[in-house]
Design a protein around this motif. Structure first.
Motif, PDB file in Angstrom:
ATOM      1  N   ILE A 138      13.077   2.519 108.035  1.00  0.00           N
ATOM      2  CA  ILE A 138      11.996   1.589 107.740  1.00  0.00           C
ATOM      3  C   ILE A 138      10.663   2.301 107.939  1.00  0.00           C
ATOM      4  CG2 ILE A 138      10.985  -0.638 108.372  1.00  0.00           C
ATOM      5  CD1 ILE A 138      13.763  -1.395 109.481  1.00  0.00           C
ATOM      6  N   PRO A 139       9.820   2.368 106.894  1.00  0.00           N
ATOM      7  CA  PRO A 139       8.561   3.128 107.004  1.00  0.00           C
ATOM      8  C   PRO A 139       7.470   2.413 107.794  1.00  0.00           C
ATOM      9  CG  PRO A 139       8.770   2.207 104.813  1.00  0.00           C
ATOM     10  CD  PRO A 139      10.051   1.891 105.523  1.00  0.00           C
ATOM     11  N   PHE A 140       7.514   1.068 107.854  1.00  0.00           N
ATOM     12  CA  PHE A 140       6.461   0.307 108.529  1.00  0.00           C
ATOM     13  C   PHE A 140       7.067  -0.618 109.578  1.00  0.00           C
ATOM     14  CE2 PHE A 140       4.643   1.279 104.373  1.00  0.00           C
ATOM     15  CZ  PHE A 140       3.400   1.784 104.726  1.00  0.00           C
ATOM     16  N   GLY A 141       6.421  -0.643 110.746  1.00  0.00           N
ATOM     17  CA  GLY A 141       6.756  -1.610 111.778  1.00  0.00           C
ATOM     18  C   GLY A 141       5.599  -2.575 111.946  1.00  0.00           C
ATOM     19  N   GLU A 142       5.907  -3.794 112.364  1.00  0.00           N
ATOM     20  CA  GLU A 142       4.871  -4.832 112.492  1.00  0.00           C
ATOM     21  C   GLU A 142       4.601  -5.120 113.963  1.00  0.00           C
ATOM     22  OE1 GLU A 142       4.089  -9.506 111.234  1.00  0.00           O
ATOM     23  OE2 GLU A 142       5.884  -8.443 110.513  1.00  0.00           O
ATOM     24  N   ARG A 143       3.327  -5.164 114.303  1.00  0.00           N
ATOM     25  CA  ARG A 143       2.924  -5.529 115.665  1.00  0.00           C
ATOM     26  C   ARG A 143       1.646  -6.347 115.576  1.00  0.00           C
ATOM     27  NH1 ARG A 143       2.024  -0.582 119.462  1.00  0.00           N
ATOM     28  NH2 ARG A 143      -0.018  -0.532 118.423  1.00  0.00           N
ATOM     29  N   ASP A 144       1.741  -7.568 116.102  1.00  0.00           N
ATOM     30  CA  ASP A 144       0.608  -8.488 116.067  1.00  0.00           C
ATOM     31  C   ASP A 144       0.102  -8.717 114.642  1.00  0.00           C
ATOM     32  OD1 ASP A 144       0.708  -8.635 118.845  1.00  0.00           O
ATOM     33  OD2 ASP A 144      -0.639  -6.888 119.052  1.00  0.00           O
ATOM     34  N   GLY A 145       1.062  -8.774 113.681  1.00  0.00           N
ATOM     35  CA  GLY A 145       0.709  -9.059 112.291  1.00  0.00           C
ATOM     36  C   GLY A 145       0.153  -7.875 111.525  1.00  0.00           C
ATOM     37  N   ILE A 146       0.122  -6.696 112.173  1.00  0.00           N
ATOM     38  CA  ILE A 146      -0.415  -5.499 111.530  1.00  0.00           C
ATOM     39  C   ILE A 146       0.727  -4.515 111.315  1.00  0.00           C
ATOM     40  CG2 ILE A 146      -2.060  -3.584 111.735  1.00  0.00           C
ATOM     41  CD1 ILE A 146      -3.725  -5.364 113.588  1.00  0.00           C
ATOM     42  N   LEU A 147       0.716  -3.814 110.190  1.00  0.00           N
ATOM     43  CA  LEU A 147       1.742  -2.825 109.864  1.00  0.00           C
ATOM     44  C   LEU A 147       1.295  -1.448 110.323  1.00  0.00           C
ATOM     45  CD1 LEU A 147       2.754  -3.925 106.235  1.00  0.00           C
ATOM     46  CD2 LEU A 147       3.967  -4.401 108.373  1.00  0.00           C
ATOM     47  N   PHE A 148       2.225  -0.730 110.971  1.00  0.00           N
ATOM     48  CA  PHE A 148       1.964   0.631 111.424  1.00  0.00           C
ATOM     49  C   PHE A 148       3.046   1.556 110.891  1.00  0.00           C
ATOM     50  CE2 PHE A 148       0.017  -2.096 114.616  1.00  0.00           C
ATOM     51  CZ  PHE A 148      -1.211  -1.502 114.840  1.00  0.00           C
ATOM     52  N   ARG A 149       2.669   2.818 110.604  1.00  0.00           N
ATOM     53  CA  ARG A 149       3.647   3.855 110.330  1.00  0.00           C
ATOM     54  C   ARG A 149       4.179   4.382 111.662  1.00  0.00           C
ATOM     55  NH1 ARG A 149      -0.132   4.356 106.195  1.00  0.00           N
ATOM     56  NH2 ARG A 149       0.776   4.562 104.086  1.00  0.00           N
ATOM     57  N   ALA A 150       5.336   4.986 111.641  1.00  0.00           N
ATOM     58  CA  ALA A 150       5.983   5.405 112.897  1.00  0.00           C
ATOM     59  C   ALA A 150       5.153   6.435 113.649  1.00  0.00           C
ATOM     60  CB  ALA A 150       7.377   5.956 112.602  1.00  0.00           C
ATOM     61  N   HIS A 151       4.469   7.309 112.937  1.00  0.00           N
ATOM     62  CA  HIS A 151       3.678   8.340 113.627  1.00  0.00           C
ATOM     63  C   HIS A 151       2.384   7.780 114.196  1.00  0.00           C
ATOM     64  CE1 HIS A 151       0.696   8.646 110.374  1.00  0.00           C
ATOM     65  NE2 HIS A 151       1.718   8.573 109.516  1.00  0.00           N
ATOM     66  N   GLU A 152       2.115   6.505 113.956  1.00  0.00           N
ATOM     67  CA  GLU A 152       0.882   5.891 114.456  1.00  0.00           C
ATOM     68  C   GLU A 152       1.110   5.147 115.769  1.00  0.00           C
ATOM     69  OE1 GLU A 152      -1.288   5.010 110.134  1.00  0.00           O
ATOM     70  OE2 GLU A 152      -0.063   3.448 111.090  1.00  0.00           O
ATOM     71  N   VAL A 153       2.371   5.072 116.220  1.00  0.00           N
ATOM     72  CA  VAL A 153       2.685   4.328 117.446  1.00  0.00           C
ATOM     73  C   VAL A 153       3.510   5.221 118.379  1.00  0.00           C
ATOM     74  CG1 VAL A 153       2.594   2.077 116.329  1.00  0.00           C
ATOM     75  CG2 VAL A 153       4.750   3.351 116.371  1.00  0.00           C
ATOM     76  N   GLU A 154       3.750   4.725 119.609  1.00  0.00           N
ATOM     77  CA  GLU A 154       4.560   5.474 120.558  1.00  0.00           C
ATOM     78  C   GLU A 154       6.015   5.507 120.098  1.00  0.00           C
ATOM     79  OE1 GLU A 154       3.728   4.995 124.838  1.00  0.00           O
ATOM     80  OE2 GLU A 154       2.416   3.341 124.203  1.00  0.00           O
TER      81      GLU A 154
END
Length: 381
Positions: free
Chosen positions: A6-22
């Motif tokens: 999955i290329p995008f994860g959702e947190r607080d209604g916002i989509l992040f790429r995996a390299h943008e999060v821990e």
């Protein structure tokens, strides 16, 4: 298979790429599709950063839902979109079978919207993005599978607004993870999109069709005039042929009556109705043509006797299959007549076609001297 990554994860209604999060569960993201927790895999050197479900499940919507929402977010953010090209050929057939064609073409063009609505429901149909520009609307669908959606296309075509599709199903995970490449694929790539319905294209096609129909109407009208002229000419020709046939029949009947009158005074003899006698008559008419008619005559195709050059019918037979053809005789006929008749099949053919003549040719020259040749017995051998 890449849909499990999955290329995008959702947190607080916002989509992040995996390299943008821990990494791992510390990312705090859930699946855009099933809303279950995700693990971020962003520490690998050989694997493109991605998310995966922390617990195994049957969710396959995470990939498509994430990419679709990210694409719609880009459209809403920039309010710009490259419209696809359109090439259509308008055709009109004329009554005579000709096919008139004109190409309707729209080049790809970047538009800027006044505002963008996200995920708008139109009854049972959802527009992933709806761009508003003045009083016009453009419905955009984001395609993320190879499946053809014919029923959905039919529903979109029934709406009064233009609609298009952006096909992102071919994008690799590396392209999705690259913000610049992903933005280009969504907003700027003119190859990966097509019109479902183009109101402007339909207007252009309607105008082209109207012009072609006007040209076809002119061609059809001209064809009808030409056809009417041909029919009138053919009708006149048939009338002329009928008149000629009737006149010919009257002339033939008059000729036959005259033949019978002449036959009463000068009928053919028994000798004339033999091969030897017929040969002498043919030769005699040839000599008379040289001496009396300047070498010109008409030859009967049935009995092969020659009549004066102005004759329309054979003077000597009444064969229904016979006609007369104009002939010109060589001046050496008198000296070669015996040789000519020796190798000629005309006497035999004459007897076969016309066993009996109605009347005997007048073989007297202008001085009243008979010109009937005396052919040797072997002239027909």
């Amino acid at each position: 298979m890449h849909e499990t990554k999955i290329p995008f994860g959702e947190r607080d209604g916002i989509l992040f790429r995996a390299h943008e999060v821990e990494n791992g569960l510390r990312c705090g993201c859930v699946c855009p599709g099933c809303k279950q927790p995700l693990n971020a895999a962003n520490n690998g050197e050989k694997v493109v950063p991605h998310f995966r479900h922390s617990k195994s499940n049957d969710c396959f919507d995470g990939f498509r839902e994430g990419v679709r929402r990210a694409a719609v977010a880009l459209i809403a953010k920039h309010k710009q979109l490259m419209l696809p090209a359109l090439i259509e050929t308008v055709r009109v057939a004329t009554q005579d079978g000709r096919l008139l064609e004109e190409k309707v073409e729209l080049q790809p063009v970047m538009i800027t919207a006044d505002n963008v609505e996200r995920f708008v429901d139109r009854g049972s149909l959802r527009g992933h993005a709806v761009l508003h520009q003045s009083t016009r609307q453009l419905i955009v669908r984001i395609k993320l599978s190879t499946r053809m959606e014919h029923e959905r296309y039919r529903q979109l075509e029934a709406l009064e607004h233009s609609s298009m599709e952006i096909d992102l199903h071919h994008l690799a995970l590396e392209q999705i993870n690259d913000p610049a490449k992903f933005e280009h694929a969504v907003l700027h790539d003119s190859v990966n999109r097509l019109w479902i319905r183009s109101i402007r294209g339909e207007r252009l096609a309607a105008n082209a069709l109207q012009k072609l129909q006007s040209v076809a109407d002119e061609i059809n009208a001209q064809s009808q005039l030409e056809q009417a002229a041909r029919e009138a000419a053919e009708q006149a020709r048939q009338i002329e042929l009928a008149n000629e046939k009737a006149e010919l029949q009257r002339a033939l009947e008059a000729h036959r009556a005259k033949q019978l009158q002449m036959a009463a005074k000068q009928s053919a003899s028994a000798q004339d109705n033999t091969t030897q006698g017929r040969a002498e008559l043919i030769a005699g008419t040839m000599l008379r043509a040289i001496q009396a008619w300047g070498g010109r005559a008409v030859e009967c195709t049935a009995c092969y006797l020659l009549s004066p050059p102005d004759s329309r019918f054979c003077l000597y037979c009444d064969a229904t299959t016979g006609k007369v053809n104009h002939v010109s005789l060589s001046p050496d006929i008198p000296s070669t007549i015996h040789k000519r008749m020796r190798c000629s099949a005309k006497p035999t053919m004459s007897m076969k076609t016309v066993p009996r003549l109605l009347l005997r040719p007048d073989l007297k020259a202008s001085a009243g001297v008979p010109i009937t040749p005396v052919l040797p017995e072997d002239a027909l051998q």
